[in-house]
Design a protein around this motif. Sequence first.
Motif, mmCIF file in Angstrom:
data_model
loop_
_atom_site.group_PDB
_atom_site.id
_atom_site.type_symbol
_atom_site.label_atom_id
_atom_site.label_comp_id
_atom_site.label_asym_id
_atom_site.label_seq_id
_atom_site.Cartn_x
_atom_site.Cartn_y
_atom_site.Cartn_z
ATOM 1 N N UNK A 62 0.857 -1.186 0.000
ATOM 2 C CA UNK A 62 0.000 0.000 0.000
ATOM 3 C C UNK A 62 0.896 1.240 0.000
ATOM 4 N N UNK A 63 0.490 2.261 -0.740
ATOM 5 C CA UNK A 63 1.235 3.521 -0.770
ATOM 6 C C UNK A 63 0.716 4.454 0.322
ATOM 7 N N UNK A 67 4.304 13.037 5.888
ATOM 8 C CA UNK A 67 3.949 14.402 6.278
ATOM 9 C C UNK A 67 4.702 15.438 5.448
ATOM 10 N N UNK A 68 5.915 15.076 4.970
ATOM 11 C CA UNK A 68 6.710 16.019 4.184
ATOM 12 C C UNK A 68 6.284 16.084 2.720
ATOM 13 N N UNK A 69 5.222 15.358 2.358
ATOM 14 C CA UNK A 69 4.720 15.397 0.993
ATOM 15 C C UNK A 69 5.140 14.216 0.141
ATOM 16 N N UNK A 70 6.125 13.447 0.589
ATOM 17 C CA UNK A 70 6.542 12.266 -0.150
ATOM 18 C C UNK A 70 5.595 11.106 0.087
ATOM 19 N N UNK A 71 5.929 9.964 -0.492
ATOM 20 C CA UNK A 71 5.128 8.773 -0.253
ATOM 21 C C UNK A 71 6.033 7.557 -0.183
ATOM 22 N N UNK A 102 -9.967 -3.408 -4.916
ATOM 23 C CA UNK A 102 -10.495 -2.385 -5.822
ATOM 24 C C UNK A 102 -9.975 -0.998 -5.463
ATOM 25 N N UNK A 103 -9.522 -0.825 -4.215
ATOM 26 C CA UNK A 103 -9.022 0.475 -3.765
ATOM 27 C C UNK A 103 -7.526 0.453 -3.462
ATOM 28 N N UNK A 104 -6.890 -0.709 -3.592
ATOM 29 C CA UNK A 104 -5.514 -0.874 -3.118
ATOM 30 C C UNK A 104 -4.500 -0.062 -3.914
ATOM 31 N N UNK A 105 -4.809 0.280 -5.169
ATOM 32 C CA UNK A 105 -3.854 1.027 -5.979
ATOM 33 C C UNK A 105 -3.833 2.515 -5.629
ATOM 34 N N UNK A 106 -4.834 2.962 -4.881
ATOM 35 C CA UNK A 106 -4.890 4.373 -4.515
ATOM 36 C C UNK A 106 -3.946 4.637 -3.347
ATOM 37 N N UNK A 137 6.144 1.473 9.978
ATOM 38 C CA UNK A 137 6.397 2.743 9.295
ATOM 39 C C UNK A 137 7.787 3.272 9.653
ATOM 40 N N UNK A 138 8.670 3.477 8.659
ATOM 41 C CA UNK A 138 10.032 3.939 8.950
ATOM 42 C C UNK A 138 10.145 5.463 8.975
#
Length: 320
Positions: A62-63, A67-71, A102-106, A137-138
């Motif tokens: 999952x993407x 908080x800094x705008x990255x992903x 169905x929502x996992x790519x978002x 979460x790193x």
Amino acid sequence: MTRNKPFIPVYPALSRTYPSDFKVDEQYRASLPDLQNGPASLIVGARKVIQHVGISHFRLPIRYRRQDGGEIMLETSVTGTVSLDADRKGINMSRIMRSFYAHAEKQFSLGVLAAAVSDYKDHLDSFDARLQMRLSYPIQVESLRSGLSGWQYYDIAMELIDQGGQRLKVMHFDYVYSSTCPCSLELSEHARESRSQLATPHSQRSIARISAVMEGEEKLWFEDMVALCRRAVATETQVMVKREDEQAFAELNAANPIFVEDAVRAFAHELELEPRVGDFRVIASHQESLHSHDAVSLLTEGPTFAQVSLDPMTFAGLRA
């Protein structure tokens, strides 16, 4: 004298070769048996409402937005459940996975989580539903004095509960820290001052699990929860350590000795100051280096997490 003839079983002439070229059409699919959607007469045992039935620990990437705008793309373990009426045999569990995929790519958001819950609640015709996503979460953290940096991983679970037409958003967050016993610190200083005897206070790796209901429209970032925990208990365990960092950590622990009772109250104080948090629960376990047992504490605020009985694994499940 008549002899009984031996019984010779007759086996049907079934193919023993997997038909890799077989194609399923709609007519064939419609002919397949579906016991889980069968009549109530097939129910085994008491005809009772089941509060949760579904699937646990199916994994997918999952993407997540930082908080800094990255992903960042992270392996995520998903548990999805629904309620089941007393007169229904069962559910089609694959529909939970299909609804989620169905929502996992978002990119992950609570809105995506809510849409996934709505989909599989509708597909399974259930009145309550729950979806939980667990991840590690790193966040890159700097050492105390040497200027080095490394990755700290935080175990987090995001939960969306749809019950009685009301929706609840919950973050579960694990924070690992060092706890120095205040009593042991004083006893060590007493030995030094009164008898010139070298002594060291005992400290141990400890863990707090914070469960917080998220309220309002403003997003509560994972990074916000890290900062909140550090304000409450400053002695987070370190990643990259040189000698000057180890000395600094010893000084930091001496400046912040803490009992397990102090810890849950310190976290509670910071949670009460956070407007994006409603009801909460704090569970802490100090995994003692002095004793052969752990010191534990639990504090709740509000009705969401209030309970009389505790699961036997409530504290055992906290391993730092």
